[in-house]
Enzyme design. Sequence first.
Site, short mmCIF file in Angstrom:
data_model
loop_
_atom_site.label_atom_id
_atom_site.label_comp_id
_atom_site.label_asym_id
_atom_site.label_seq_id
_atom_site.Cartn_x
_atom_site.Cartn_y
_atom_site.Cartn_z
CD GLU A 163 -9.11 -4.65 -17.16
OE1 GLU A 163 -9.75 -4.84 -16.12
OE2 GLU A 163 -8.27 -5.49 -17.58
CD GLU B 259 -5.84 -8.83 -12.75
OE1 GLU B 259 -6.07 -9.80 -12.02
OE2 GLU B 259 -6.75 -8.13 -13.23
O1 G3I Z 1 -23.80 -12.77 -15.21
C1 G3I Z 1 -23.61 -14.15 -14.85
C2 G3I Z 1 -24.71 -14.60 -13.90
O2 G3I Z 1 -25.97 -14.54 -14.58
C3 G3I Z 1 -24.42 -16.02 -13.44
O3 G3I Z 1 -25.38 -16.42 -12.51
C4 G3I Z 1 -23.01 -16.05 -12.80
C5 G3I Z 1 -22.64 -17.42 -12.34
O4 G3I Z 1 -21.98 -18.09 -13.38
O5 G3I Z 1 -22.03 -15.64 -13.78
C6 G3I Z 1 -22.28 -14.30 -14.17
O6 G3I Z 1 -21.30 -13.99 -15.15
C7 G3I Z 1 -20.04 -13.76 -14.56
C8 G3I Z 1 -19.62 -12.35 -14.99
O7 G3I Z 1 -18.28 -12.09 -14.57
C9 G3I Z 1 -20.50 -11.29 -14.35
O8 G3I Z 1 -19.94 -10.01 -14.85
C10 G3I Z 1 -19.07 -14.77 -15.17
O9 G3I Z 1 -19.37 -16.06 -14.69
C11 G3I Z 1 -17.65 -14.41 -14.80
O10 G3I Z 1 -16.74 -15.23 -15.52
C12 G3I Z 1 -17.38 -12.96 -15.20
O11 G3I Z 1 -16.12 -12.58 -14.70
C13 G3I Z 1 -15.40 -11.67 -15.53
C14 G3I Z 1 -14.01 -11.65 -14.89
O12 G3I Z 1 -13.15 -10.75 -15.57
C15 G3I Z 1 -13.39 -13.01 -14.96
O13 G3I Z 1 -13.31 -13.35 -16.32
C16 G3I Z 1 -15.97 -10.25 -15.54
O14 G3I Z 1 -17.21 -10.22 -16.24
C17 G3I Z 1 -14.98 -9.32 -16.22
O15 G3I Z 1 -15.44 -7.99 -16.20
C18 G3I Z 1 -13.65 -9.41 -15.50
O16 G3I Z 1 -12.75 -8.59 -16.13
C19 G3I Z 1 -11.47 -8.50 -15.47
C20 G3I Z 1 -10.41 -8.35 -16.53
O17 G3I Z 1 -10.48 -9.44 -17.42
C21 G3I Z 1 -9.04 -8.23 -15.87
N1 G3I Z 1 -9.00 -7.12 -14.92
C22 G3I Z 1 -10.04 -7.20 -13.89
C23 G3I Z 1 -11.42 -7.26 -14.55
C24 G3I Z 1 -12.50 -7.27 -13.50
O18 G3I Z 1 -12.38 -8.42 -12.70
#
Ligand code: G3I
Length: 394
Positions: A303, A187
């Site tokens: 993705e 990105e």
């Molecule tokens: O599920 C927990 C929740 O219980 C908690 O209260 C909350 C607060 O910390 O966090 C939640 O987890 C979050 C999770 O997303 C939920 O799906 C994580 O903190 C957070 O880091 C996570 O973000 C991830 C994001 O990338 C940033 O790393 C997503 O899971 C993940 O699907 C997303 O993936 C990205 C790809 O890497 C790049 N392209 C876009 C894609 C979607 O954003």
Amino acid sequence: MYSRCSRRRALTLGAGVLAGLGTAIAAKAGVKAAYRHYQAQVLDDPDRTFDLVDLTPLKQRAQAKGLIFGAAARHQDLVSDPALADCYRTECALLAPEWELKWSAGNARLRPDPAQFDFTMADWMVDFAQTRQMQVRGNALVWHLCLPDWFTERVNRQNAESLLVQHIQTVVGHYAGKVQSWDVVNEAIEPQDGQAQSLRRSPWWEFLGPDYIDLAFRVAAAADPTAILAYNDYGLEYDTPDNEAKRQAVLRLLERLKSQGTPIQAFGLQSHLVGNELRFNPEKLRRFLSDVASLGLKILISELDVIDRELPQPVETRDRIVAGLYEDFLSVVLDEPAVITLVTWGLSDRYTWLTEFHPRSDGAAVRPLPLDQALTRKSAWRAIARAIDAAPTR
Ligand code: G3I
């Protein structure tokens, strides 16, 4: 203090305002209901079915076409949910750790501090994949998000390059020979940031300038010459002005990288589809993919999922719309011979980033993925299977 008369007038006025407000709210709800009805009519074809002659798993269907099918997953879910883990073994020939190969995401801390690497979770994910004959793809080595808490106060112009080089050398080197492909840079294009070449104002761009991209690829190639090195991005799938601008900027970036000899072998089209986005133009998407392929790059659908937050609530309708979007999109992208890998961003609705990032306003559980929350194959699964079956063999 109010007189009795003015108080009555105030009450009458107040009642009138409330009545008006109520009418406005009712009108808004009515408009929303009418829009939902229109949307369902436009998006949904009640007669559309997703019939299949057999239920062969997606990995085998893909393999028969020279494709690799896989899905993203999180360590915490594979560890805590054996039934889910078994679905990955059944359906997937590739695993994409959703958090564990990032600098810091969810409960994964690959980089606890500037001097440390904690491979515990990522090693578990790679081992999980390898013991199930699954390949691994890594997301993401260089990104503007998921930077650890210490990054802001510890990284600067003076040390950013050495930190970036050390990260890539150490992580890619640790998994050399074990990773099918890396999203080396994720990105890096954002036209709305208004910078030259539509580059995103990421910390890496701020500290190192545009050449951080070429540097990242060269370091990764030196650390693992066997891995496919990809540039990965989103917001490119639709016939909208911003998606078109981004497609052009991504193409220019890929052309520049190839012309300067950057060791890049693939482009990752993230494919986070927007369920209620009607502006899908197959010919424009085909042309974009063909232009990318003409640079000698492979293409990874990296993705894939469907954001269903604005779709009608009824599950039967919503699932049918989502399945139709999968089949229509994949029937276009899988026609491009350069597309070699298809990865959904999760496998089951039980675990998807969309629950937190794109929740439905009606509170209904999102339903973006091939398996439902009970791990049962949905019409989305059948739609993906049909699209793979209809794809030309690589
Ligand atoms: O599920 C927990 C929740 O219980 C908690 O209260 C909350 C607060 O910390 O966090 C939640 O987890 C979050 C999770 O997303 C939920 O799906 C994580 O903190 C957070 O880091 C996570 O973000 C991830 C994001 O990338 C940033 O790393 C997503 O899971 C993940 O699907 C997303 O993936 C990205 C790809 O890497 C790049 N392209 C876009 C894609 C979607 O954003």
